[in-house]
Write a protein that holds these residues in place. Structure first.
Motif, PDB file in Angstrom:
ATOM      1  N   THR A   1       0.814  -1.214   0.000  1.00 34.66           N
ATOM      2  CA  THR A   1       0.000   0.000   0.000  1.00 34.66           C
ATOM      3  C   THR A   1       0.841   1.254   0.000  1.00 34.66           C
TER       4      THR A   1
ATOM      5  N   TRP B   1      -0.184   2.481  -6.787  1.00 28.48           N
ATOM      6  CA  TRP B   1      -0.356   3.098  -5.473  1.00 28.48           C
ATOM      7  C   TRP B   1      -1.810   3.463  -5.174  1.00 28.48           C
ATOM      8  N   SER B   2      -2.627   3.672  -6.206  1.00 31.83           N
ATOM      9  CA  SER B   2      -4.012   4.077  -5.961  1.00 31.83           C
ATOM     10  C   SER B   2      -4.953   2.886  -5.798  1.00 31.83           C
TER      11      SER B   2
ATOM     12  N   LEU C   1      -5.579   1.668  -2.254  1.00 27.73           N
ATOM     13  CA  LEU C   1      -6.405   2.618  -1.520  1.00 27.73           C
ATOM     14  C   LEU C   1      -7.872   2.472  -1.921  1.00 27.73           C
ATOM     15  N   TYR C   2      -8.113   2.237  -3.203  1.00 32.18           N
ATOM     16  CA  TYR C   2      -9.483   2.027  -3.682  1.00 32.18           C
ATOM     17  C   TYR C   2     -10.076   0.764  -3.061  1.00 32.18           C
TER      18      TYR C   2
ATOM     19  N   LYS D   1      -9.273  -0.631  -0.282  1.00 34.39           N
ATOM     20  CA  LYS D   1      -9.518  -0.385   1.147  1.00 34.39           C
ATOM     21  C   LYS D   1     -10.781   0.447   1.332  1.00 34.39           C
TER      22      LYS D   1
END
Length: 283
Positions: free
Chosen positions: A14, A268-269, A272-273, A275
């Protein structure tokens, strides 16, 4: 050279920076370093000069260590890196080289990359004028760390390359690499600036090393390779609970083309998406 070790390919991280322990006690090495005599070359040139002048007044005194500038462009190391003891060397260092797990070149018949032996490491540091403050009995441990970190760096690159490997069923290979400790990457400069503005959030120390690796990404069976440059910044991290030193690394494809930029954004995104959507399973 702040890298981490991984026996198998890790899940997608992450964050770009991953903490790790180093197997060598760097505090002990630092104590040895402070007790060592500072010298760009381990040869006492003044003494050698006097000896030469005593035997022949017409002979120019020269350093008996051969500082070969004929470098291999694939690894920025001398083409014929000597395994011989340097004059004045006090301890015997191993000349055995360790085979890495990193595929070399475009074809399997090129084998795997080999790490320098401790003796070659010392000779390389002498050639570059970086042997000062490094005690001879610390070189073996330095080589262990060097090998340990390179193996971990390759695992991070395999993580970035994983989606392409799934498509082609062909593992990436390493074409070449070079150390650039004096060239701070734009990303490292940005983090350093943010560290000055927000010291409680961002790192306030610059990376202590940088490498650029040229990775070969397969285009498919018998379709050749695409060269992808990776930038790796190395940072010191707070010591672990057992007082062992730790490191962090920032590994990513260089912003040389739109594909690399997209890879960096999605790498990297996407975690986060996931999560945000409440999906916490391994990616």
């Amino acid at each position: 050279m702040g890298w981490f070790w991984a026996e198998t390919r890790p899940a997608v991280s992450t964050g770009a920076v991953a903490p790790a322990k180093c197997p060598v006690d760097h505090k002990a090495l630092q104590a040895q370093k402070q007790n060592a005599q500072a010298s760009g070359c381990p040869i006492d040139h003044s003494a050698y000069s006097k000896k030469t002048q005593a035997t022949s007044s017409d002979t120019e005194a020269k350093c008996p260590v051969k500082h070969d500038d004929n470098l291999n462009p694939l690894n920025n190391m001398p083409v014929n890196l000597s395994s011989e003891r340097i004059p004045g060397q006090k301890i015997t260092l191993s000349t055995v080289r360790t085979i890495s797990s990193i595929p070399r070149g475009e074809s399997e018949d090129q084998g795997l990359w080999e790490y320098p032996s401790p003796q070659q490491m010392l000779n390389a540091m002498v050639r570059k004028g970086k042997a000062q403050d490094i005690p001879e009995d610390a070189v073996e441990s330095m080589v262990d760390v060097h090998n340990f970190l390179n193996e971990g760096a390759w695992q991070q690159i395999l993580e970035w390359e994983h989606k392409y490997t799934k498509e082609t069923k062909i593992e990436p290979r390493l074409k070449m690499f070079t150390g650039r400790p004096d060239d701070m990457s734009p990303r490292a400069q940005m983090y350093l600036l943010l560290g000055k503005l927000f010291p409680n959030t961002f790192n306030t120390q610059p990376p202590f090393d940088r490498h650029d690796w040229t990775v070969l990404r397969s285009l498919g069976l018998n379709k050749g390779w695409k060269e992808v440059r990776y930038v790796i910044d190395y940072y010191s991290a707070p010591d672990e609970d057992d007082n062992m030193p730790a490191f962090m690394l920032d590994t990513r494809p260089a912003l040389d083309n739109p594909t690399n930029a997209i890879d960096r954004f999605t790498h990297w995104s996407y975690p986060l998406y996931k999560k945000a959507m409440g999906e916490f399973d391994d990616l």
